[in-house]
Design a protein around this motif. Structure first.
Motif: not given
Length: 476
Positions: A188-192, A214-217
């Protein structure tokens, strides 16, 4: 089961890296015979091997401290070309650990990261703000095995190494109703931003396997994901309130959705208000007898839009691309484009549900109705299907703008001895309520709410920004 289609085509060398670790962590200059080449969104200047930090790969020694020490040490190179942590062959037992920015976790062939089955090795986290509660239990949740938050440029890859979530203990506790917190995800990767997860075998996650939120790209490719087909909530890849996502060339066997696109749950997702958008999913094979190849929802209260799905294969799977929503969800699902589905042994080919009434609590707003519009399918081939379409909108809130073209569905035919003689119990190939749209060249003939209009359903010809991201060739 390793699928040769998804073997890493980029690794052209097989080595055991020889490294020096001192006050600086640097690779020894390799000879051409012991170099690993791999592809990544970014290469790294520095590297170290897990054993430099006291790790023991016997499958019994707990290595959480070694992982954390290595990543903490390597984090100092974030502004100096970044760093790679190499996990060598062996079985590396560990609890949850956190990644850092400008960092690559690289699993060599025959490297296995084993998740601890001791709850004490899993830190507790607060509930996700767009969910308002844990999904297994109202309180908090356990950290994922591999976790990160507010990161930039993080890569989890390898030469088809394995991450084993050892989820059986968690599955049994969930089955018995013993979970006080929500089971951990595998990754899980958040706000990244700038995430790559690729070229690995992921097995037996306690809960969802890959959960960017909540992440992008984000690029997720070349994964083989496997869980028992009878274990719930072992979703493969779940982008959640994420933007610019590329999921491609993956093989997934799951007891739940192979891929699920989400964006928050009822009033919590509405308040958080972060949609999932600009997502492309292509060249994925799914086996999921109890769930969907791709699900949109049911937690979609922040909205889902501009999703492009193409060249997917489902085998022995409950449904293909399923939309799940309910009264109280709010939000929207719009501008969904699907083409090139190859389906074999399906319960439902087309399935949309407006009554998926699983709510976090009783505080949801019954006036919060979802907007479902602009759902496009084309070039679909299905064999051995039980139901061609089950499309159920919401009374006074119909699902609109549905388009299906060039779809051929061969229905499952019972043997004469199995045919139900009571005509009232015979299932029709299509069942539609509270929907509106058109169809063209669809067999068997769809329901009257989807009349034949001789159209080609659209699929975008432009490219998403994430499609233009090119991999670099990196070396260890």
């Amino acid at each position: 089961m390793k699928n040769p289609i998804f073997q890493n085509s980029y690794i052209i060398g097989v080595i055991s890296a020889v490294l020096i670790f001192g006050s600086l962590v640097e690779c020894r200059v390799p000879s051409s015979s012991n170099k690993i080449d791999y592809t990544a969104i970014n290469c790294r200047k520095h590297s170290a091997i897990l054993t430099d930090f006291g790790a023991v790969g016997d499958g019994k020694t707990l290595n959480t401290k070694a992982f954390n020490s290595a990543i903490t040490k390597l984090s100092q190179y974030a502004n100096d070309g970044g760093a790679t942590l190499i996990v060598p062959p062996g079985k590396w037992l560990t609890g949850s650990f956190n990644l850092t920015s400008h960092f690559t976790l690289f699993l060599q062939k025959d490297a296995v990261i084993l998740a601890s089955q001791n709850e004490a090795d899993w830190p507790q986290l607060p509930v996700l703000p767009s969910y308002g509660r844990g999904r297994d239990a109202p309180a908090g949740r356990y950290s994922s095995l591999i976790f990160g938050t507010h990161l930039t440029d993080v890569i989890i890859t390898g030469n088809n190494g394995t991450i084993d979530g050892q989820g059986s203990v968690w599955w049994e506790k969930f089955k018995k109703g013993e979970m006080k917190l929500t089971r951990p995800y595998m990754i899980e990767l958040m706000y990244s931003d700038q995430i790559q997860i690729s070229n690995l075998n992921l097995i037996n996650s306690p809960y969802w396997f890959v959960h960017p939120i909540y992440s992008s790209n984000i690029i997720v490719n070349g994964l083989t994901i496997r869980a028992p087909l009878d274990v719930p909530n072992t979703d493969g890849v779940n982008p959640d309130s994420c933007t610019n996502v590329r999921i491609e060339d993956n093989y997934i066997e799951s007891g739940d959705d192979c891929i699920a696109i989400k964006s928050g749950w009822d009033q919590y997702g509405i308040k958080f208000g972060k949609p999932s958008e600009h997502i492309i999913i292509r060249r994925v094979t799914c086996i999921s007898p109890k769930s969907a190849m791709v699900a949109i929802g049911s937690e979609m209260s922040g909205g889902v839009q501009d999703v492009r799905i193409e060249d997917l294969t489902a085998i022995n799977t409950e449904s293909a691309v399923r939309i799940k929503s309910a009264v109280g969800r709010g939000g929207f699902v719009k501008d969904i484009f699907v083409k090139g589905l190859n389906l074999n042994t399906m319960k439902y080919v087309f399935w949309m549900t407006g009554s998926y009434g699983d709510h976090p609590d009783s505080k949801f707003d019954p006036k919060a109705l979802p907007e479902i519009n602009g759902i496009n399918f084309r070039d679909v081939t299905a064999k051995n299907a039980t139901i061609a379409g089950k499309l159920e909108g919401i009374s006074n809130d119909p699902f609109t703008g549905i388009c299906i073209s060039n779809a051929t569905i061969e229905m499952f035919v019972k043997k004469d001895s199995d045919i139900e003689m009571d005509a009232k119990k015979v299932k029709l190939p299509w069942n539609c309520t509270d929907v509106a749209g058109v169809t063209s060249n669809v067999v068997p003939q769809p329901c009257a709410l989807l009349p034949d209009k001789k159209v080609d359903c659209p699929f975008p010809t432009d490219k998403l920004a994430i499609e233009n991201v090119q991999f670099k060739t990196c070396s260890i």
